[in-house]
Design an enzyme around this catalytic site. Structure first.
Site, PDB file in Angstrom:
ATOM      1  N   THR A  38      -6.414  -5.933   2.221  1.00  0.00           N
ATOM      2  CA  THR A  38      -6.572  -5.924   0.762  1.00  0.00           C
ATOM      3  C   THR A  38      -5.224  -6.074   0.064  1.00  0.00           C
ATOM      4  O   THR A  38      -4.176  -5.774   0.654  1.00  0.00           O
ATOM      5  CB  THR A  38      -7.222  -4.591   0.308  1.00  0.00           C
ATOM      6  OG1 THR A  38      -7.527  -4.661  -1.086  1.00  0.00           O
ATOM      7  CG2 THR A  38      -6.307  -3.405   0.529  1.00  0.00           C
ATOM      8  N   THR A  84     -14.697   0.329   1.403  1.00  0.00           N
ATOM      9  CA  THR A  84     -14.212  -0.471   0.283  1.00  0.00           C
ATOM     10  C   THR A  84     -14.346   0.367  -0.980  1.00  0.00           C
ATOM     11  O   THR A  84     -15.124   1.312  -1.018  1.00  0.00           O
ATOM     12  CB  THR A  84     -15.013  -1.793   0.163  1.00  0.00           C
ATOM     13  OG1 THR A  84     -14.518  -2.550  -0.949  1.00  0.00           O
ATOM     14  CG2 THR A  84     -16.496  -1.548  -0.051  1.00  0.00           C
ATOM     15  N   GLY A  85     -13.581   0.014  -1.989  1.00  0.00           N
ATOM     16  CA  GLY A  85     -13.674   0.772  -3.236  1.00  0.00           C
ATOM     17  C   GLY A  85     -12.420   1.598  -3.469  1.00  0.00           C
ATOM     18  O   GLY A  85     -11.340   1.256  -2.975  1.00  0.00           O
ATOM     19  N   ARG A  92       2.056   2.334  -4.660  1.00  0.00           N
ATOM     20  CA  ARG A  92       0.732   2.853  -4.293  1.00  0.00           C
ATOM     21  C   ARG A  92       0.182   2.150  -3.036  1.00  0.00           C
ATOM     22  O   ARG A  92       0.219   0.940  -2.921  1.00  0.00           O
ATOM     23  CB  ARG A  92      -0.232   2.651  -5.476  1.00  0.00           C
ATOM     24  CG  ARG A  92      -1.634   3.213  -5.259  1.00  0.00           C
ATOM     25  CD  ARG A  92      -2.601   2.185  -4.787  1.00  0.00           C
ATOM     26  NE  ARG A  92      -3.972   2.701  -4.718  1.00  0.00           N
ATOM     27  CZ  ARG A  92      -4.991   2.053  -4.137  1.00  0.00           C
ATOM     28  NH1 ARG A  92      -4.791   0.882  -3.602  1.00  0.00           N
ATOM     29  NH2 ARG A  92      -6.181   2.579  -4.096  1.00  0.00           N
ATOM     30  N   VAL A  93      -0.338   2.937  -2.120  1.00  0.00           N
ATOM     31  CA  VAL A  93      -1.049   2.416  -0.953  1.00  0.00           C
ATOM     32  C   VAL A  93      -2.413   3.085  -0.928  1.00  0.00           C
ATOM     33  O   VAL A  93      -2.522   4.304  -1.129  1.00  0.00           O
ATOM     34  CB  VAL A  93      -0.274   2.729   0.351  1.00  0.00           C
ATOM     35  CG1 VAL A  93      -1.124   2.403   1.576  1.00  0.00           C
ATOM     36  CG2 VAL A  93       1.036   1.941   0.388  1.00  0.00           C
ATOM     37  N   GLY A  94      -3.452   2.292  -0.685  1.00  0.00           N
ATOM     38  CA  GLY A  94      -4.809   2.850  -0.667  1.00  0.00           C
ATOM     39  C   GLY A  94      -5.261   3.203   0.739  1.00  0.00           C
ATOM     40  O   GLY A  94      -4.459   3.447   1.645  1.00  0.00           O
ATOM     41  N   ASP A  95      -6.562   3.192   0.910  1.00  0.00           N
ATOM     42  CA  ASP A  95      -7.157   3.582   2.199  1.00  0.00           C
ATOM     43  C   ASP A  95      -7.092   2.473   3.254  1.00  0.00           C
ATOM     44  O   ASP A  95      -7.134   2.741   4.454  1.00  0.00           O
ATOM     45  CB  ASP A  95      -8.631   3.948   1.992  1.00  0.00           C
ATOM     46  CG  ASP A  95      -9.442   2.772   1.434  1.00  0.00           C
ATOM     47  OD1 ASP A  95      -8.950   2.094   0.509  1.00  0.00           O
ATOM     48  OD2 ASP A  95     -10.555   2.527   1.932  1.00  0.00           O
ATOM     49  N   THR A 124     -10.954  -5.456  -1.011  1.00  0.00           N
ATOM     50  CA  THR A 124     -10.984  -5.233   0.436  1.00  0.00           C
ATOM     51  C   THR A 124     -11.999  -6.107   1.159  1.00  0.00           C
ATOM     52  O   THR A 124     -13.164  -6.156   0.792  1.00  0.00           O
ATOM     53  CB  THR A 124     -11.333  -3.754   0.774  1.00  0.00           C
ATOM     54  OG1 THR A 124     -10.556  -2.885  -0.020  1.00  0.00           O
ATOM     55  CG2 THR A 124     -11.092  -3.457   2.248  1.00  0.00           C
ATOM     56  N   SER A 163      -8.383  -9.955  -4.766  1.00  0.00           N
ATOM     57  CA  SER A 163      -8.242  -8.588  -4.243  1.00  0.00           C
ATOM     58  C   SER A 163      -7.896  -8.538  -2.751  1.00  0.00           C
ATOM     59  O   SER A 163      -7.816  -7.463  -2.175  1.00  0.00           O
ATOM     60  CB  SER A 163      -9.528  -7.789  -4.500  1.00  0.00           C
ATOM     61  OG  SER A 163     -10.648  -8.454  -3.958  1.00  0.00           O
ATOM     62  N   GLY A 200      -9.696   3.663  -2.981  1.00  0.00           N
ATOM     63  CA  GLY A 200      -9.087   4.150  -1.747  1.00  0.00           C
ATOM     64  C   GLY A 200      -8.741   5.623  -1.773  1.00  0.00           C
ATOM     65  O   GLY A 200      -8.838   6.316  -0.753  1.00  0.00           O
TER      66      GLY A 200
HETATM   67  N1  GLY Z   1      -9.947   0.101  -0.973  1.00  0.00           N
HETATM   68  C1  GLY Z   1      -8.798  -0.574  -1.307  1.00  0.00           C
HETATM   69  C2  GLY Z   1      -7.806   0.209  -2.029  1.00  0.00           C
HETATM   70  O1  GLY Z   1      -8.132   1.231  -2.627  1.00  0.00           O
HETATM   71  O2  GLY Z   1      -6.656  -0.169  -2.036  1.00  0.00           O
END
Ligand code: GLY
Length: 330
Positions: A207, A240-241, A217-220, A189, A84, A243
């Site tokens: 991450t 974390t988690g 897709r891009v997360g937080d 993450t 991850s 996003g």
């Molecule tokens: N927290 C990482 C993501 O959602 O990509």
């Protein structure tokens, strides 16, 4: 799941006033810090233990928090068994490993990359963006070209065994072209926060994102204020988690602002978690964990569901893994 309280008092045992109400009731911050509080580094999940060890090689010698967090999370990016973080990470639905990272220092300088493919250390590319461009974030092909221009070597991804897993996954998940499912065991993450012996804070977050995510897709994690935020007057936070849930409440910025209002790191993380819970009708599978570190070296974490833990390394106790508190069991 064993739960513990994990506040740490400054070694002086006294509260250094770093945020105080003015006559008008608003908050005034002071950047005064006391080196006696010592250095601290915290990071998400058990992979944080090895990362903290490397960060401590910098902090323990009086180095800067910024250098420590970069070195620290590079450890996890280097670990090809990690699914991850880094190029050992799971690919998106179409088989591309795309990496997200950001970094922020005590001067509120920040840099980020998102959707970066084929580069081993996105965190260092993020730092290079921060230090060498007027921009904050580069994405996709532009980020890759930038990295190559700055001499980062091109690497192959996904790894052979990761590609095999992805092929199996595709066979078993005909629905993948609709909506991927997040797996809470997929420890996503590494977010890392550090304070150095000069009282300066920095943070880093990196991450490969949601395994088998939709392409694009891009997360937080690379988003300043969501996956990471640092305000050297107050403290730092990372997430974390899932996003998407973190972005919805500008999670890490929220945690730092709550600390500015006088909340402890754990209280601030808890309130941010409660805000996420309040904003979502369906919490099934929605895991988010926050970590926070304040200007006195006090730290805390909180998560929507239990099972989130984090690594702490400081002058007093060495390294330990701490279970974050939560109000829900999986
Ligand atoms: N927290 C990482 C993501 O959602 O990509």
């Amino acid at each position: 799941m064993k739960r513990r309280t994990f506040f740490k008092l400054g070694v002086l045992g006294t509260a250094l006033t770093f945020v105080k109400p003015s006559k008008a009731g608003e908050l005034i911050s002071s950047t005064v810090s006391d080196p006696n509080f010592g250095s601290v580094v915290i990071s998400t999940w058990d992979h944080g233990l090895a990362a903290n060890d490397n960060a401590w090689k910098v902090l323990g010698k009086g180095g800067a928090a910024l250098d420590a967090v970069e070195k620290g999370v590079r450890t996890t990016e280097n670990d090809l068994s990690n699914r991850s973080v880094g190029i050992g990470g799971r690919p998106d639905r179409d088989g591309h490993v795309t990496l997200d990272a950001c970094i922020m220092d005590e001067r509120s300088r920040c840099g980020a990359v998102a959707y970066l493919e084929g580069i081993k250390h996105p965190i260092s590319v993020a730092r290079t963006v921060m230090e060498n461009t007027p921009h904050v974030m580069l994405v996709g092909a532009g980020a890759k070209q930038f990295a190559l221009d700055y001499g980062f070597p091109k690497v192959k991804s996904p790894l052979k065994e990761v590609k095999q897993d992805w092929k199996e996954w595709k066979k078993e998940h005909k629905e993948v072209f609709e909506k991927p499912v997040i797996n809470h065991e997929n420890h996503d993450t590494i977010g890392m926060l550090a304070i150095d012996d000069k009282g300066n804070l920095s943070g880093a977050c990196t991450t490969s994102g949601w395994g088998y995510k939709l392409p694009g897709r891009v997360g937080d994690s690379p988003i300043i204020g969501a996956g990471l935020f640092v305000d050297n007057e107050v403290g730092a936070a990372c997430a974390t988690g899932l996003g998407e849930a973190v972005i919805r409440i500008a999670g890490s910025h929220t945690v730092v602002e709550l600390m500015r209002q006088g909340k402890s790191p754990e209280e601030a993380c808890k309130l941010a978690v409660e805000r996420i819970i309040a904003k979502h009708e369906d919490l099934e599978g929605l895991q988010v964990g926050f970590l926070a570190l304040n200007k006195r070296g006090e730290y805390g974490g909180y998560s929507v569901y239990n099972g989130f833990n984090y690594a702490v390394t400081d002058d007093n106790t060495g390294s330990k893994l701490v279970d974050a508190k939560s109000d829900r069991n999986w």
